[in-house]
Design a protein around this motif. Structure first.
Motif, short mmCIF file in Angstrom:
data_model
loop_
_atom_site.label_atom_id
_atom_site.label_comp_id
_atom_site.label_asym_id
_atom_site.label_seq_id
_atom_site.Cartn_x
_atom_site.Cartn_y
_atom_site.Cartn_z
N ARG A 209 40.45 7.52 -25.78
CA ARG A 209 40.05 7.48 -24.37
C ARG A 209 41.00 6.59 -23.57
NH1 ARG A 209 36.39 3.74 -22.16
NH2 ARG A 209 35.67 4.37 -20.11
N THR A 210 41.36 5.45 -24.14
CA THR A 210 42.27 4.52 -23.45
C THR A 210 43.63 5.15 -23.25
OG1 THR A 210 41.10 2.65 -24.44
CG2 THR A 210 43.29 2.23 -23.57
N ILE B 190 43.42 7.64 -20.38
CA ILE B 190 43.33 6.99 -19.07
C ILE B 190 44.69 6.43 -18.67
CG2 ILE B 190 42.37 4.96 -17.89
CD1 ILE B 190 39.75 5.53 -19.38
N LEU B 191 45.39 5.78 -19.58
CA LEU B 191 46.70 5.23 -19.26
C LEU B 191 47.73 6.32 -18.97
CD1 LEU B 191 46.92 2.26 -21.78
CD2 LEU B 191 46.49 2.17 -19.31
N ALA C 1 47.06 9.39 -17.79
CA ALA C 1 46.71 9.98 -16.50
C ALA C 1 47.12 9.06 -15.36
CB ALA C 1 45.22 10.29 -16.45
N ALA C 2 46.96 7.75 -15.53
CA ALA C 2 47.38 6.80 -14.51
C ALA C 2 48.90 6.80 -14.37
CB ALA C 2 46.87 5.41 -14.83
N CYS D 187 44.37 3.72 -10.24
CA CYS D 187 43.80 4.84 -10.98
C CYS D 187 43.09 4.38 -12.26
CB CYS D 187 44.89 5.83 -11.36
SG CYS D 187 45.28 6.97 -10.05
N ILE D 188 43.56 3.30 -12.85
CA ILE D 188 42.99 2.88 -14.13
C ILE D 188 41.50 2.54 -14.01
CG2 ILE D 188 43.09 1.11 -15.93
CD1 ILE D 188 46.14 1.19 -15.61
N LEU E 174 39.53 5.85 -13.13
CA LEU E 174 39.37 6.77 -14.27
C LEU E 174 38.44 6.18 -15.32
CD1 LEU E 174 43.04 8.01 -14.67
CD2 LEU E 174 41.05 9.35 -13.90
N HIS E 175 38.48 4.86 -15.47
CA HIS E 175 37.58 4.21 -16.43
C HIS E 175 36.12 4.42 -16.02
CE1 HIS E 175 36.10 1.30 -19.29
NE2 HIS E 175 35.51 0.63 -18.31
N ILE F 221 35.34 8.42 -16.51
CA ILE F 221 35.32 8.94 -17.88
C ILE F 221 34.56 7.93 -18.74
CG2 ILE F 221 36.69 9.68 -19.83
CD1 ILE F 221 39.00 10.09 -17.82
N LYS F 222 33.31 8.19 -18.95
CA LYS F 222 32.48 7.28 -19.75
C LYS F 222 32.34 7.82 -21.16
CE LYS F 222 30.28 5.49 -15.85
NZ LYS F 222 29.67 4.31 -15.46
#
Length: 52
Positions: free
Chosen positions: A2-3, A6-7, A9-10, A42-43, A46-47, A50-51
């Motif tokens: 997940r991390t 997110i990174l 996508a950012a 964004c980070i 998005l965090h 996206i749970k």
């Protein structure tokens, strides 16, 4: 996983923001600053979206 998503996508969002800023302003420093700011904002967004 997940991390990493997110990174990544950012990173993509920051690159898009930086690229569009460079195309519109023609200033590399402003484009880099806008890209970093876009990626940084964004980070947490998005965090929150996206749970687990």
């Amino acid at each position: 996983m997940r991390t990493a998503f997110i990174l990544f996508a950012a990173l993509v969002a920051g690159a898009v923001v930086g690229g569009l800023t460079y195309l519109s302003a023609g200033d590399l420093a402003a484009a880099a600053l806008a890209g970093l700011a876009g990626a940084g904002l964004c980070i947490p967004a998005l965090h929150g979206l996206i749970k687990k």
